[in-house]
Each structure stands twice: as structure tokens, then as C-alpha cells.
Enzyme design. Sequence first.
Site, PDB file in Angstrom:
ATOM      1  N   TYR A  65      -9.103   5.446  -3.710  1.00  0.00           N
ATOM      2  CA  TYR A  65      -9.012   4.072  -3.175  1.00  0.00           C
ATOM      3  C   TYR A  65      -9.222   2.994  -4.228  1.00  0.00           C
ATOM      4  O   TYR A  65      -8.502   1.992  -4.245  1.00  0.00           O
ATOM      5  CB  TYR A  65      -9.955   3.904  -1.974  1.00  0.00           C
ATOM      6  CG  TYR A  65      -9.438   4.638  -0.752  1.00  0.00           C
ATOM      7  CD1 TYR A  65      -9.455   6.028  -0.700  1.00  0.00           C
ATOM      8  CD2 TYR A  65      -8.893   3.971   0.333  1.00  0.00           C
ATOM      9  CE1 TYR A  65      -8.963   6.725   0.392  1.00  0.00           C
ATOM     10  CE2 TYR A  65      -8.399   4.648   1.437  1.00  0.00           C
ATOM     11  CZ  TYR A  65      -8.435   6.032   1.458  1.00  0.00           C
ATOM     12  OH  TYR A  65      -7.939   6.718   2.533  1.00  0.00           O
TER      13      TYR A  65
ATOM     14  N   HIS B 283     -12.386   1.233   1.102  1.00  0.00           N
ATOM     15  CA  HIS B 283     -12.691   2.404   0.284  1.00  0.00           C
ATOM     16  C   HIS B 283     -13.787   3.232   0.962  1.00  0.00           C
ATOM     17  O   HIS B 283     -14.892   2.722   1.155  1.00  0.00           O
ATOM     18  CB  HIS B 283     -13.173   1.931  -1.094  1.00  0.00           C
ATOM     19  CG  HIS B 283     -13.385   3.033  -2.078  1.00  0.00           C
ATOM     20  ND1 HIS B 283     -13.286   4.362  -1.758  1.00  0.00           N
ATOM     21  CD2 HIS B 283     -13.689   3.002  -3.397  1.00  0.00           C
ATOM     22  CE1 HIS B 283     -13.526   5.093  -2.828  1.00  0.00           C
ATOM     23  NE2 HIS B 283     -13.782   4.292  -3.835  1.00  0.00           N
TER      24      HIS B 283
ATOM     25  N   ASN C  95      -9.014   6.732  11.166  1.00  0.00           N
ATOM     26  CA  ASN C  95      -7.734   6.750  11.880  1.00  0.00           C
ATOM     27  C   ASN C  95      -7.994   6.789  13.378  1.00  0.00           C
ATOM     28  O   ASN C  95      -9.136   6.958  13.810  1.00  0.00           O
ATOM     29  CB  ASN C  95      -6.927   7.994  11.495  1.00  0.00           C
ATOM     30  CG  ASN C  95      -6.175   7.834  10.172  1.00  0.00           C
ATOM     31  OD1 ASN C  95      -5.997   6.726   9.669  1.00  0.00           O
ATOM     32  ND2 ASN C  95      -5.738   8.948   9.618  1.00  0.00           N
TER      33      ASN C  95
ATOM     34  N   ARG D  43     -10.596  11.408  -1.648  1.00  0.00           N
ATOM     35  CA  ARG D  43     -10.417  10.001  -1.275  1.00  0.00           C
ATOM     36  C   ARG D  43     -11.332   9.111  -2.111  1.00  0.00           C
ATOM     37  O   ARG D  43     -10.994   7.973  -2.417  1.00  0.00           O
ATOM     38  CB  ARG D  43     -10.737   9.787   0.216  1.00  0.00           C
ATOM     39  CG  ARG D  43      -9.758  10.432   1.165  1.00  0.00           C
ATOM     40  CD  ARG D  43     -10.160  10.184   2.617  1.00  0.00           C
ATOM     41  NE  ARG D  43      -9.841   8.832   3.051  1.00  0.00           N
ATOM     42  CZ  ARG D  43     -10.270   8.296   4.193  1.00  0.00           C
ATOM     43  NH1 ARG D  43     -11.043   8.993   5.005  1.00  0.00           N
ATOM     44  NH2 ARG D  43      -9.939   7.061   4.518  1.00  0.00           N
TER      45      ARG D  43
ATOM     46  N   ARG E 177      -8.862  -3.725   9.842  1.00  0.00           N
ATOM     47  CA  ARG E 177      -7.406  -3.680   9.688  1.00  0.00           C
ATOM     48  C   ARG E 177      -6.870  -2.403  10.332  1.00  0.00           C
ATOM     49  O   ARG E 177      -7.400  -1.322  10.104  1.00  0.00           O
ATOM     50  CB  ARG E 177      -7.011  -3.734   8.206  1.00  0.00           C
ATOM     51  CG  ARG E 177      -5.505  -3.728   7.977  1.00  0.00           C
ATOM     52  CD  ARG E 177      -5.140  -3.925   6.510  1.00  0.00           C
ATOM     53  NE  ARG E 177      -3.702  -3.915   6.308  1.00  0.00           N
ATOM     54  CZ  ARG E 177      -2.979  -2.817   6.072  1.00  0.00           C
ATOM     55  NH1 ARG E 177      -3.563  -1.639   6.005  1.00  0.00           N
ATOM     56  NH2 ARG E 177      -1.671  -2.895   5.913  1.00  0.00           N
TER      57      ARG E 177
ATOM     58  N   ARG F  22      -2.319  -2.103  -7.078  1.00  0.00           N
ATOM     59  CA  ARG F  22      -1.915  -2.945  -5.949  1.00  0.00           C
ATOM     60  C   ARG F  22      -2.430  -4.373  -6.113  1.00  0.00           C
ATOM     61  O   ARG F  22      -1.733  -5.342  -5.821  1.00  0.00           O
ATOM     62  CB  ARG F  22      -2.464  -2.331  -4.651  1.00  0.00           C
ATOM     63  CG  ARG F  22      -1.894  -2.909  -3.395  1.00  0.00           C
ATOM     64  CD  ARG F  22      -2.369  -2.107  -2.200  1.00  0.00           C
ATOM     65  NE  ARG F  22      -3.731  -2.407  -1.813  1.00  0.00           N
ATOM     66  CZ  ARG F  22      -4.091  -3.454  -1.077  1.00  0.00           C
ATOM     67  NH1 ARG F  22      -3.181  -4.313  -0.662  1.00  0.00           N
ATOM     68  NH2 ARG F  22      -5.355  -3.640  -0.748  1.00  0.00           N
TER      69      ARG F  22
ATOM     70  N   PHE G  90      -2.598  15.833  -0.443  1.00  0.00           N
ATOM     71  CA  PHE G  90      -2.256  14.537   0.161  1.00  0.00           C
ATOM     72  C   PHE G  90      -0.948  13.960  -0.397  1.00  0.00           C
ATOM     73  O   PHE G  90      -0.069  13.572   0.380  1.00  0.00           O
ATOM     74  CB  PHE G  90      -3.423  13.556  -0.007  1.00  0.00           C
ATOM     75  CG  PHE G  90      -3.240  12.256   0.723  1.00  0.00           C
ATOM     76  CD1 PHE G  90      -3.326  12.194   2.108  1.00  0.00           C
ATOM     77  CD2 PHE G  90      -2.959  11.080   0.033  1.00  0.00           C
ATOM     78  CE1 PHE G  90      -3.155  10.991   2.784  1.00  0.00           C
ATOM     79  CE2 PHE G  90      -2.786   9.877   0.705  1.00  0.00           C
ATOM     80  CZ  PHE G  90      -2.885   9.827   2.077  1.00  0.00           C
TER      81      PHE G  90
ATOM     82  N   ARG H 269       0.846  -1.195   0.000  1.00  0.00           N
ATOM     83  CA  ARG H 269       0.000   0.000   0.000  1.00  0.00           C
ATOM     84  C   ARG H 269       0.882   1.246   0.000  1.00  0.00           C
ATOM     85  O   ARG H 269       1.884   1.292   0.723  1.00  0.00           O
ATOM     86  CB  ARG H 269      -0.902   0.008   1.246  1.00  0.00           C
ATOM     87  CG  ARG H 269      -2.027  -1.014   1.219  1.00  0.00           C
ATOM     88  CD  ARG H 269      -2.660  -1.109   2.598  1.00  0.00           C
ATOM     89  NE  ARG H 269      -3.839  -1.954   2.641  1.00  0.00           N
ATOM     90  CZ  ARG H 269      -3.810  -3.284   2.769  1.00  0.00           C
ATOM     91  NH1 ARG H 269      -2.664  -3.918   2.840  1.00  0.00           N
ATOM     92  NH2 ARG H 269      -4.939  -3.974   2.817  1.00  0.00           N
TER      93      ARG H 269
ATOM     94  N   HIS I 285      -0.146   3.326   4.718  1.00  0.00           N
ATOM     95  CA  HIS I 285      -0.743   2.270   5.558  1.00  0.00           C
ATOM     96  C   HIS I 285      -0.273   0.875   5.128  1.00  0.00           C
ATOM     97  O   HIS I 285      -1.035  -0.090   5.181  1.00  0.00           O
ATOM     98  CB  HIS I 285      -2.276   2.323   5.527  1.00  0.00           C
ATOM     99  CG  HIS I 285      -2.853   3.583   6.092  1.00  0.00           C
ATOM    100  ND1 HIS I 285      -3.277   3.694   7.393  1.00  0.00           N
ATOM    101  CD2 HIS I 285      -3.077   4.802   5.531  1.00  0.00           C
ATOM    102  CE1 HIS I 285      -3.749   4.922   7.607  1.00  0.00           C
ATOM    103  NE2 HIS I 285      -3.627   5.609   6.497  1.00  0.00           N
TER     104      HIS I 285
END
Length: 724
Positions: free
Chosen positions: A371, A348, A157, A367, A121, A378, A170, A81, A84
Site C-alpha cells: 500500500y 494502508h 471488503n 499487503r 471509501r 499514484r 495477488f 488505483r 479499487h
Amino acid sequence: MAQSKQEAQRKSKAGEAAQAKQKQLETFSQAGENLLTTNQGVVIADNHNSLRAGARGPTLLEDFILREKITHFDHERIPERVVHARGAGAHGFFELTKSLVEYTRADFLQEVGLKTPVFARFSTVAGSRGSADTVRDARGFAVKFYTREGNYDLVGNNIPVFFVQDAMKFPDLIHAVKPEPHHEMPQAASAHDTFWDFVSLMPETTHMLMWVMSDRAIPRSYRMMEGFGVHTFRMINARGVSHFVKFHWKPKLGKHALVWDEAQKVAGKDADFHRRDLHEAIANGDFPEWELGLQLIPEAKAESLGFDLLDPTKLIPEEMVPVQIVGRLVLNRNPENFFAETEQVAFHPGHVVPGIDFSNDPLLQGRLFSYTDTQLSRLGGPNFHEIPINRGVCPFHNFQRDGMHRMLVAKGQVAYEPNTLASGAEFRVDGGEQGFRSYPQEMESPKVRLRSATFDDHFSQASFFWNSQSPSEKEHIIAAFQFELSKLDSVAIRQRMVDNLAHVDSKLARKVADGIGIAAPDAKAAAGRAGFRNVRNKLPIESSAALSMEANANVPASLAIATRKVAILVANGVEIGAMRAVQTALQDAGATCRIVADQLGSVATSSGQQLTVDHTFTNMPSIMFDAVLVPSGAASAELLQRNGAAVHYVLEAYKHCKAICLIGEAAALLHSVGITGDGAGAAVPGVVIGTNDPAGRAQLAQDFIAAIARHRHFSRPDIDAVPA
Ligand code: HDD
């Protein structure tokens, strides 16, 4: 009677729902077998030798078994990732305890008692996949709810605000905090020039910096930290009425942190500290639990808060809008396979279900793009929703087709809508009542690249957080700023940052400046710099008790020391009378005790028994425990006192402000190094001294339990003088 039958049926339905994900995953799982085959199913006869032209000859290209094995191995890694990367996950369920029918039509939030399967997670942000768990950083807190209406992801978070206000910044933020690009150092750390260069030029980061420099950024355990959805979201009920909402996860075990020296040492001694803690707790049946809390704000009230709800650098003080508890999250099952589940899970914030919607927070809006996009590289293509951990537990159907790694075999001639060929009748999409409909917020405004002036207040909530901290928490924040800024090569960046801090609190700025070799903070210089907005909105309150961890250190008595770890230091000649009594009381209260000695094997007790040793002073140092107990015994105390590792053990626990219980002669371990309280006979905070006398054992155990429950004893007088 009829009602209780109905209730039973509902409960069993709720129970079934909770099992839905596990059942689905089982259909994809594979147990180890004695037989090895190729991926094509051909049984392998020899898994040690490749095919050669003669026993000492070259390997033949023909060896399809070797080729397949090595090719697969060569491609085992996927990109980590981009943020994170380091994390740990677990399965569990979410149970609704208060119906939200008044606020949302989301199915999983209607019926009290309904259990929805989840996968959670936790992660650090900056470090690579193999980095240490206990670094100073925000922690990710992502939960995927496998609801009956599709997957809902709450991707938050452990800090309720964010560094920047717009997704446009970001990538800059992350490039600044990640290892510097020319030499790729430092790993998983913000204490370097590029991070502080960026944040000191971006005053909007100040509020989150305060959190990241506080003990929130070094949690004792994932199980002991809060979670926040950060942004303002919307909930929409069946009548189409919208409320703004902020999400909170409140840990049952309370919120607790490590201390910085300890966190750094743990990173070396056990880089997997948080991952191991989560895994072990679940394996032991100590299922981590959080309450879900909501702050619900009617649309009409949003204007009157005194700050902009769309600004992700702001929180809503709980005193202004109370947090209502509506459910609980329980993690009760470890993943079977780290890669298949924890690594491949794709969260997401845009995975929402009918009844939950977005706000116009510009960070959230960005965002919503990022995602899915990141999963394409990924996880290797657009079909990552078909990976077992990402599948919903309700059916899905659409006309998206093909692409890398497609697993579904879509039947029929038709892959478009509207059509008549699929069933002979005309088919046009109409989701009806079930369909997701975006909240029809009125919009009529020019297209502009402009930030609202209501986002201009960059300091008042940073000051609010500062004012809410206890004296020792303030000391820790000052020390953290000093540590980080002392690592910078650039004196100018140090100065700029401290000048900014003068707008949070002048004492804070001055204390940080002391000892890092820069001039006194200059608030005017900060205010004169580009990007600085001198706007301060007033909150109706000065501080919030909810923001201090120390003010909230105690948890309900039944959980006061649950899952805490206590080291019992022993040597030959140890007296185990009082020790056993205290140990039993600790274990009855849910703590784990381990016997620690100079070497493995056993030690002889004063009564000639053999006591089995679990760990050594070096393989499980004090930083791996929450508290230390040293039993009585003249001979054992003398041996321990002559052993540097044992003395260091106790001193280190002392320096880290942990609870310590010394029985009988063991008290000399602290006395001999000059730690005697205030010298006038007053007790040292968190140090419990007792004797082997049977009459005092119950009280001794209770005192020690109370000291452990306090978590840390920051009021100890002489911490800085302790050489550990
Ligand atoms: Fe993010 C991962 C949380 C802002 C782009 N983010 C990621 C994860 C968490 C968060 C917990 C890990 C999920 C997992 O365990 O797989 N992110 C946040 C929070 C934010 C935030 C609480 C601010 C309130 N993130 C944010 C922005 C962007 C991203 C503004 C981009 C514009 N985040 C990502 C990403 C990641 C990610 C690149 C990396 C891996 C992934 O998504 O799946 O898309």
C-alpha cells in the site's frame, strides 16, 4: 453533581475530537472567488484571449498566463488505483459504544462515547475509474480513523474472505480479472476467459467465488452492505495480552442486493448509481450507519476452531464465535472536492495504532508492503501523508526529510537521532508507555517457501456458504455461474470450473453445467489436477443464517423502508385520493416518492387539479426505484395500459421482484398481461391491490410498506415468463 460536570466535560472533549479532522481540512480549503489570479497571485485581466502578435497573428511564447494554465491542465491526471480505482467516499465519525479496555490499549477504543473522525471509501475492485458502479464484483470498504494516537486504517471488503491465500498470487489474480491485455476487454467484468482460466486452476479461490457469484456482489447500495476486515488481526491490552480479532461492519439498513438483470441495466442508465445514492443520502440528512462488530478469539482457542485463522479464505461462523457490537460508524458529510479527498486518500492496512497488531496471515503480510509502495507512484512521492485528507489529527515528528512535494518546513540544524545539538541535552528515542511495540510473538523456524498444510482445505467453507443460502439465493448463484461461464470462448475452462464445483455441491455443479454446453461435472477429474488438495475439515455446524441475505431481509420497523424510492406512475385522469394517503404513509416511514409520467410538466387529475411530474418513464425507469405505485382512475389506467413504456415499467418491476401497489383500475396493468397470481385467486407475492375507497387506505399503505420492507419477492411464480 461533580460527576455530571465531569461527564459533560468528557462529552465535549469527545465532540471536539469528532470535529478535529473537519477543522484541519478547513485550513486547507478554498472557496470560489470572483477574482482570478495566476498561481503566483497575479490578477488576470482577460481569461478569454491568449497574447497574440496582432488580433489575427500567432500566439506569443511570452504569454505566461496561457502557459501556466495549459501546463497545469496537461498534468491534471494522476494514475488511477491499480485496483479499487472506482469509488466514492464520505466523512463521518466512529463512536465507541462498548469499552474494549479489556482487549486493547488503543486510545479510540477505551472510552464509551468517544467520537473519532473518519473518512470512508467504498469501491469496486476490477473496473477503471470511469466504470459503472453496479457490476458484479467485490466492494472495497475502507475506513480511516483519525485517532488521537495516529491514523488507523481498516481496509476491508464487503466479502469476509479472499480469493488467494498468499500475496504472491495477488498480481496474478488481478492480471487475470482485469481487461485482457491484448485488446483491453472486457471492462469491469470477471466474465471472460483469463479470470476463469486462473481461478479454475486455483481451487483456493472457490469459497470467494461462491460469494462473488451470489447477490453480495451486486449490492443495492453501499449503505446496505456489510464490511469485513477479512484477515485475522490482533488486539493487545495494556498488560500485553493478545486476542485474535475479526472486524465486521453491520449496516443499519440491512443487507440488500439488486438482481443481476437490473444491475446490468443500471450500469447503462446510471453508471454512478452507488456514488449518487451515497451522496444523495448524506445530502438529505439520511446518514448511513453501520455497527462495528468484533469476533474476539483468545490465543489459546485459535487452535480448536477446526481451520486456520491465518488463512484468509476462511471465515469464522458467527454461531461459533458471536459478533460483539462495540461501536457505530456514521457518515454525515460529503467531500467538498472529489479529487482532493476521495481520490487522494491513501489507505494502508499497515496504518495501525498501539494496541492493534497484525497476524501472520501471508496475504496480510504482503499487503503491508504494497500500500505505501503503490502510493509512491499514484500520489507522486513519499510525502503523501502531508496531503490534507491523509494527515493525522495528532502531531507528528520524525527526521524523515525532503522528497517530492514536501510541505513541512522542518526547523533547526538537526535531522538525526541520537543528538545533543537540538536542545543542548542528549536526545535518544524512548516512546515510553505511548510507543508502538510489536507483539512479541515467539518465532523459531526455518526460512521456507512453503504453505502450511492447515491451508489445504479449499472446499468445505464454500459448501458451508452454499448450504447457508435460501432456495432463491441458490438459483441466483447458479444463474451467475452460468452467465459468467457462458461468456468464455474456452470450453475446457468451463468444464474445469464445473468439475471443481462438484466438490462444493453436486447439485450446484450439475445445474451450472446444464445449459452451458459441457459434459456432466467430473469431480474425479478435478481431484486429479495439479494444485488440488483433497482435504475437508468438518465444521461443527452445517450452515449459518448470518450468511443468507434473504434470511436477514427485514430490518427494525423504524428503518423498514427508510430512504427507499417509490415511483408513482400517473397519466391524465388519475385519482389522487388513495394515492395521497399511501404517499403520505410512505414518506412518514422515510421513503421518497416521485411522480413519473410520459412527459415532464403536469397531468390533470380526475378532480381537475394539476399534478406536477418529477420524471419521465425513460429518464427514471423502474430500475431506479425500489417499488412502484399505480393509482386508480379509469382514464389514467387506460392511457397507461396503451403506453408501452408504462406497461414495461410495471412488468420490469415485477420481474425484478419489487413491491408493487396497484389501486382500482390500475390492477389491469398486470392482469392484462396475464399476471394474476396462481389463477385461483391467491395474491401475487409483493403485489398489493387496493381500491380508492377511503376506508381501506390505511391498510393499503401498511400492506405496501410491509411489501417494500421485504425488499424483494423472489417467490413470484412466473418471473421467467415476463417479457421485460
Ligand atoms: Fe488491496 C487497494 C482491500 C488484498 C494491494 N485494497 C485496496 C482498497 C481496498 C482493498 C478496499 C481500496 C482502498 C481505497 O479506497 O483507496 N485488498 C483489500 C482486501 C484484501 C486486499 C480486503 C484482502 C483481504 N490488496 C490486497 C493484496 C495486495 C493489495 C494481497 C497486494 C499484495 N490494494 C492493493 C494496492 C491498492 C489496494 C495495490 C490499490 C490502491 C491502493 O492500494 O491504495 O496497494
